[in-house]
Design a protein around this motif. Structure first.
Motif, short mmCIF file in Angstrom:
data_model
loop_
_atom_site.label_atom_id
_atom_site.label_comp_id
_atom_site.label_asym_id
_atom_site.label_seq_id
_atom_site.Cartn_x
_atom_site.Cartn_y
_atom_site.Cartn_z
N PHE A 161 0.78 -1.09 -0.03
CA PHE A 161 -0.09 -0.02 -0.03
C PHE A 161 0.74 1.10 -0.02
CE2 PHE A 161 -2.77 3.34 1.58
CZ PHE A 161 -4.24 2.95 1.43
N VAL A 162 0.55 2.18 -0.86
CA VAL A 162 1.28 3.48 -0.75
C VAL A 162 0.14 4.60 -0.76
CG1 VAL A 162 2.69 5.10 -2.40
CG2 VAL A 162 3.16 2.58 -2.32
N HIS A 163 0.61 5.60 0.14
CA HIS A 163 -0.12 6.75 0.41
C HIS A 163 0.60 8.21 0.24
CE1 HIS A 163 -1.80 9.94 3.04
NE2 HIS A 163 -3.02 9.62 2.61
N SER A 164 0.15 8.96 -0.23
CA SER A 164 0.66 10.35 -0.41
C SER A 164 -0.35 11.50 -0.23
CB SER A 164 1.56 10.52 -1.61
OG SER A 164 2.28 11.68 -1.72
N SER A 165 -0.26 12.32 0.61
CA SER A 165 -1.16 13.45 0.75
C SER A 165 -0.45 14.95 0.57
CB SER A 165 -2.16 13.37 2.11
OG SER A 165 -2.87 14.44 2.11
N THR A 166 -0.94 15.65 -0.25
CA THR A 166 -0.63 17.02 -0.46
C THR A 166 0.75 17.15 -0.66
OG1 THR A 166 -0.88 17.48 1.93
CG2 THR A 166 -2.84 17.69 0.60
N SER A 167 1.38 16.47 -1.52
CA SER A 167 2.96 16.35 -1.67
C SER A 167 3.06 16.41 -3.10
CB SER A 167 3.51 15.12 -0.95
OG SER A 167 3.30 15.28 0.38
N LEU A 168 2.40 15.83 -4.03
CA LEU A 168 2.88 15.60 -5.41
C LEU A 168 2.63 16.88 -6.38
CD1 LEU A 168 1.63 12.14 -5.86
CD2 LEU A 168 3.80 12.81 -6.54
#
Length: 382
Positions: A161-168
């Motif tokens: 599982f990969v998560h990223s929030s308000t970074s990309l």
């Protein structure tokens, strides 16, 4: 500008100017997107249970999750906690005691950000996080991984599982050859030449495609990825006079300092922000074109600039005050962009810049009711 070596959210040592004290927007976004996260996690669990190639009824003995762009502060472990709670409820609580393996599944968490991130503060919070997890059956192991998510971070086929929030929205670099064409501005503006928008859009497509390709290499087949991207409402800069008010008003503030003799105009002309806020259909097209993932769901989520939703999520210390909204937003932008601005303009102008910026935002809010736009999407590796 080498973005990876310059970009850094303001550390806790900056007190009131720190990212930790000015990340309420991100906390609201995470809170409001919780149903999306829970649904995505449950769908992943159901899919893994149906897999005949996995052990423990479809669930791996060690489930590995990465949070990319974790930053530091009160939000860092919030998403991870929600993921673990959902897994704990579905995998452990719903099992009959006789059906359980002698060894319950374990979770390995990787918190990633640039090497400039304040990982010391992050890791100091881990023991308290472990104590909170004692009530759950799942054991959790947290570690930090420093590096840009525009490069490889993990071994092949190691992540579930990969998560990223308000970074990309942060780009790997400022697009090439736009400085001379974008004079007096620091990002795409309504009056920017078409080539500026084209250069930013192409750089985002290149970076996001690279991000997807790299994550595909690192994730197991059928692995799930949930991303929250800072986006925009309108498809093209020409559709609105205020394409990106945040950066338009900051550019205006910098030009005010030129008039006062505090900043050279040439320094503004040679500066552009290394970020891009995509339109949702741009994101969809890149995912489909790159081809590593199936796009399962795509939604948008909006938060008011004055952060009034803080009351809804139970932020006890938040007081909705229109006269202070300009300062709140100014402090938020300072917390995320100060390192880049200091690198280019020097530290001496920063206080004056953000005082002026706060005044411009306050005036803008008298006539407009802007919203932060976020793009929520879940994907499965093919």
């Amino acid at each position: 500008m080498d973005v990876a070596s310059v970009l850094c959210m303001n550390p806790p040592g900056d007190g009131k100017r720190s990212y930790a004290n000015n990340s309420l927007l991100q906390r609201i976004t995470i809170s409001k997107s919780k149903p999306f996260l829970v649904e995505t996690t449950k769908n992943m669990i159901r899919s893994m249970k149906r897999s005949s190639s996995s052990v423990n009824g479809g669930w791996p003995a060690c489930f590995r999750v990465a949070d990319l762009g974790c930053s530091s502060g009160p939000n860092t472990l919030q998403v991870i906690s929600e993921i673990i709670n959902t897994i704990d409820d579905d995998i452990i609580c719903n099992q009959q005691k006789d059906d359980r393996d002698h060894h319950d599944p374990e979770i390995q968490v990787f918190l990633n950000d640039l090497p400039t991130n304040d990982f010391n503060s992050v890791l100091k919070e881990v023991p308290a996080f472990y104590n909170q997890r004692d009530k759950n059956k799942l054991r959790c192991f947290v570690s930090a991984v420093a590096g840009s998510f525009y490069g490889r971070l993990f071994p092949k086929e190691s992540l579930d599982f990969v998560h990223s929030s308000t970074s990309l929205h942060w780009l790997s670099k400022v697009p090439d050859y736009i400085n001379e064409e974008n004079k007096g501005k620091i990002y795409i503006a309504h009056s920017s030449p078409p080539n500026v928008y084209k250069a930013y859009k192409e750089q985002f497509e290149k970076d996001f495609s690279n991000f997807l390709r790299l994550r595909c290499e690192e994730m197991k087949a059928g692995g799930c990825m949930l991303l929250i991207l800072v986006g925009r409402r309108i498809p093209h800069p020409s559709a609105s006079k205020y394409f990106s008010p945040f950066w338009d008003l900051l550019a205006t503030s910098l030009m005010d300092l030129v008039a006062k003799g505090l900043v050279k105009e040439d320094d503004i002309n040679s500066f552009n922000m290394p970020c891009y806020t995509p339109y949702k259909e741009e994101v969809r097209e890149i995912i489909e074109k790159e081809g590593s993932f199936n796009l399962d769901k795509l939604e948008t989520l909006e938060v008011n600039w004055d952060l009034r939703e803080a009351i809804e999520i139970g932020e006890e210390n938040f007081v909705l005050n229109e006269n202070q909204s300009g300062q709140i937003i100014s402090d938020y932008i300072r917390a995320i962009a100060e390192s880049i601005l200091v690198h280019h303009f020097g530290e001496a102008i920063i206080d004056s810049l953000f005082k002026t910026y706060s005044e411009h935002i306050t005036e803008y809010l008298h006539f407009h009711n802007p919203k932060h736009v976020n793009i929520l999407l879940s994907m499965t590796k093919k």
